[in-house]
Design a protein around this motif. Sequence first.
Motif, PDB file in Angstrom:
ATOM      1  N   GLU A 187       0.851  -1.169   0.000  1.00 23.23           N
ATOM      2  CA  GLU A 187       0.000   0.000   0.000  1.00 23.23           C
ATOM      3  C   GLU A 187       0.897   1.234   0.000  1.00 23.23           C
ATOM      4  O   GLU A 187       1.916   1.274   0.649  1.00 23.23           O
ATOM      5  CB  GLU A 187      -0.893  -0.012   1.230  1.00 23.23           C
ATOM      6  CG  GLU A 187      -1.820   1.172   1.294  1.00 23.23           C
ATOM      7  CD  GLU A 187      -2.727   1.092   2.495  1.00 23.23           C
ATOM      8  OE1 GLU A 187      -2.921   2.127   3.126  1.00 23.23           O
ATOM      9  OE2 GLU A 187      -3.218  -0.019   2.791  1.00 23.23           O
ATOM     10  N   GLY A 188       0.472   2.263  -0.694  1.00 21.16           N
ATOM     11  CA  GLY A 188       1.248   3.484  -0.786  1.00 21.16           C
ATOM     12  C   GLY A 188       1.173   4.302   0.483  1.00 21.16           C
ATOM     13  O   GLY A 188       0.188   4.268   1.213  1.00 21.16           O
ATOM     14  N   ALA A 217      -1.965   7.131 -11.098  1.00 20.51           N
ATOM     15  CA  ALA A 217      -0.967   6.364 -11.849  1.00 20.51           C
ATOM     16  C   ALA A 217       0.045   5.731 -10.906  1.00 20.51           C
ATOM     17  O   ALA A 217       0.417   4.565 -11.071  1.00 20.51           O
ATOM     18  CB  ALA A 217      -0.262   7.256 -12.871  1.00 20.51           C
ATOM     19  N   THR A 218       0.482   6.474  -9.906  1.00 12.92           N
ATOM     20  CA  THR A 218       1.445   5.939  -8.949  1.00 12.92           C
ATOM     21  C   THR A 218       0.826   4.792  -8.161  1.00 12.92           C
ATOM     22  O   THR A 218       1.500   3.820  -7.840  1.00 12.92           O
ATOM     23  CB  THR A 218       1.958   7.055  -8.019  1.00 12.92           C
ATOM     24  OG1 THR A 218       2.487   8.109  -8.817  1.00 12.92           O
ATOM     25  CG2 THR A 218       3.051   6.556  -7.105  1.00 12.92           C
ATOM     26  N   ALA A 219      -0.467   4.859  -7.911  1.00  8.47           N
ATOM     27  CA  ALA A 219      -1.149   3.769  -7.210  1.00  8.47           C
ATOM     28  C   ALA A 219      -1.136   2.490  -8.039  1.00  8.47           C
ATOM     29  O   ALA A 219      -1.173   1.385  -7.491  1.00  8.47           O
ATOM     30  CB  ALA A 219      -2.582   4.175  -6.875  1.00  8.47           C
ATOM     31  N   CYS A 220      -1.061   2.612  -9.356  1.00  6.32           N
ATOM     32  CA  CYS A 220      -0.982   1.419 -10.234  1.00  6.32           C
ATOM     33  C   CYS A 220       0.277   0.611  -9.962  1.00  6.32           C
ATOM     34  O   CYS A 220       0.334  -0.581 -10.277  1.00  6.32           O
ATOM     35  CB  CYS A 220      -0.996   1.837 -11.698  1.00  6.32           C
ATOM     36  SG  CYS A 220      -2.570   2.519 -12.240  1.00  6.32           S
ATOM     37  N   VAL A 221       1.268   1.247  -9.378  1.00  2.00           N
ATOM     38  CA  VAL A 221       2.532   0.569  -9.088  1.00  2.00           C
ATOM     39  C   VAL A 221       2.305  -0.630  -8.168  1.00  2.00           C
ATOM     40  O   VAL A 221       2.955  -1.665  -8.315  1.00  2.00           O
ATOM     41  CB  VAL A 221       3.551   1.555  -8.470  1.00  2.00           C
ATOM     42  CG1 VAL A 221       4.783   0.836  -7.960  1.00  2.00           C
ATOM     43  CG2 VAL A 221       3.937   2.620  -9.492  1.00  2.00           C
ATOM     44  N   LEU A 232       8.762  13.647  -5.372  1.00  2.00           N
ATOM     45  CA  LEU A 232       7.727  12.912  -4.640  1.00  2.00           C
ATOM     46  C   LEU A 232       7.112  11.787  -5.464  1.00  2.00           C
ATOM     47  O   LEU A 232       6.817  10.710  -4.937  1.00  2.00           O
ATOM     48  CB  LEU A 232       6.638  13.865  -4.156  1.00  2.00           C
ATOM     49  CG  LEU A 232       7.065  14.808  -3.044  1.00  2.00           C
ATOM     50  CD1 LEU A 232       5.945  15.785  -2.713  1.00  2.00           C
ATOM     51  CD2 LEU A 232       7.479  14.045  -1.804  1.00  2.00           C
ATOM     52  N   MET A 233       6.926  12.008  -6.765  1.00  2.00           N
ATOM     53  CA  MET A 233       6.340  10.968  -7.602  1.00  2.00           C
ATOM     54  C   MET A 233       7.250   9.748  -7.651  1.00  2.00           C
ATOM     55  O   MET A 233       6.792   8.612  -7.512  1.00  2.00           O
ATOM     56  CB  MET A 233       6.083  11.504  -9.014  1.00  2.00           C
ATOM     57  CG  MET A 233       5.361  10.537  -9.932  1.00  2.00           C
ATOM     58  SD  MET A 233       6.413   9.506 -10.997  1.00  2.00           S
ATOM     59  CE  MET A 233       7.457  10.674 -11.803  1.00  2.00           C
ATOM     60  N   GLN A 234       8.541   9.963  -7.824  1.00  2.00           N
ATOM     61  CA  GLN A 234       9.459   8.816  -7.878  1.00  2.00           C
ATOM     62  C   GLN A 234       9.567   8.136  -6.528  1.00  2.00           C
ATOM     63  O   GLN A 234       9.569   6.907  -6.446  1.00  2.00           O
ATOM     64  CB  GLN A 234      10.841   9.250  -8.379  1.00  2.00           C
ATOM     65  CG  GLN A 234      10.973   9.003  -9.850  1.00  2.00           C
ATOM     66  CD  GLN A 234      12.398   8.908 -10.319  1.00  2.00           C
ATOM     67  OE1 GLN A 234      13.236   9.715  -9.952  1.00  2.00           O
ATOM     68  NE2 GLN A 234      12.662   7.939 -11.162  1.00  2.00           N
ATOM     69  N   LEU A 235       9.651   8.908  -5.470  1.00  2.00           N
ATOM     70  CA  LEU A 235       9.721   8.310  -4.131  1.00  2.00           C
ATOM     71  C   LEU A 235       8.458   7.505  -3.833  1.00  2.00           C
ATOM     72  O   LEU A 235       8.532   6.391  -3.303  1.00  2.00           O
ATOM     73  CB  LEU A 235       9.936   9.384  -3.073  1.00  2.00           C
ATOM     74  CG  LEU A 235      11.308  10.061  -3.060  1.00  2.00           C
ATOM     75  CD1 LEU A 235      11.316  11.235  -2.094  1.00  2.00           C
ATOM     76  CD2 LEU A 235      12.398   9.064  -2.702  1.00  2.00           C
ATOM     77  N   GLN A 236       7.302   8.052  -4.199  1.00  2.00           N
ATOM     78  CA  GLN A 236       6.041   7.339  -3.956  1.00  2.00           C
ATOM     79  C   GLN A 236       6.007   6.041  -4.744  1.00  2.00           C
ATOM     80  O   GLN A 236       5.565   5.014  -4.234  1.00  2.00           O
ATOM     81  CB  GLN A 236       4.843   8.204  -4.345  1.00  2.00           C
ATOM     82  CG  GLN A 236       3.502   7.512  -4.099  1.00  2.00           C
ATOM     83  CD  GLN A 236       3.179   7.325  -2.643  1.00  2.00           C
ATOM     84  OE1 GLN A 236       3.085   8.296  -1.919  1.00  2.00           O
ATOM     85  NE2 GLN A 236       3.007   6.097  -2.201  1.00  2.00           N
ATOM     86  N   ALA A 237       6.474   6.060  -5.979  1.00  3.12           N
ATOM     87  CA  ALA A 237       6.486   4.847  -6.792  1.00  3.12           C
ATOM     88  C   ALA A 237       7.355   3.770  -6.142  1.00  3.12           C
ATOM     89  O   ALA A 237       6.948   2.609  -6.025  1.00  3.12           O
ATOM     90  CB  ALA A 237       6.972   5.152  -8.209  1.00  3.12           C
TER      91      ALA A 237
END
Length: 153
Positions: free
Chosen positions: A1-2, A76-80, A98-103
């Motif tokens: 989970e993110g 989109a990041t949640a698709c990871v 933040l986008m890369q860290l979240q991914a």
Amino acid sequence: EGIPLSSKSTSSKSIGRLPDHLSRPDMLVVSSLPDDDESVAATGILIGKIQSAVVELVPEGMLVLTDVSEALLCEATACVAHARMLVVVLSEGSLHNLMQLQAVVTAMGAEVPCVPVSLPNFRFPVPQYFEEELPKRFGTTVHEVEERLQLFF
């Protein structure tokens, strides 16, 4: 989970929706920095080299996070979390994006296999990054974020 990494990520409202062909489970997801020329070029070359194999091996397709509009990045990041694999193109600003860290954090939490692609200008995090930078950015979730990032690196 993110783990929510910004106020945008914690919003309960969804702005728009990813098209179905970009949000299927089991896709290959590629993360890079859209504002870093070296990262964009390397990602384009990488995709060009692997695209034919991806079509055969991953019929669900490929999602390149830099191709997604900013309004849909959280979705989109949640698709990871449901990806077959995450490829992360690491460049100079990756540890501050933040986008890369979240991914990465999402993938590590969901046990999605990750392939780091380190560019020459990327510097791996030093203990000071985990001790000083992460607590400023992530407050109470810092320990879980740190654990997942250290697993990645």
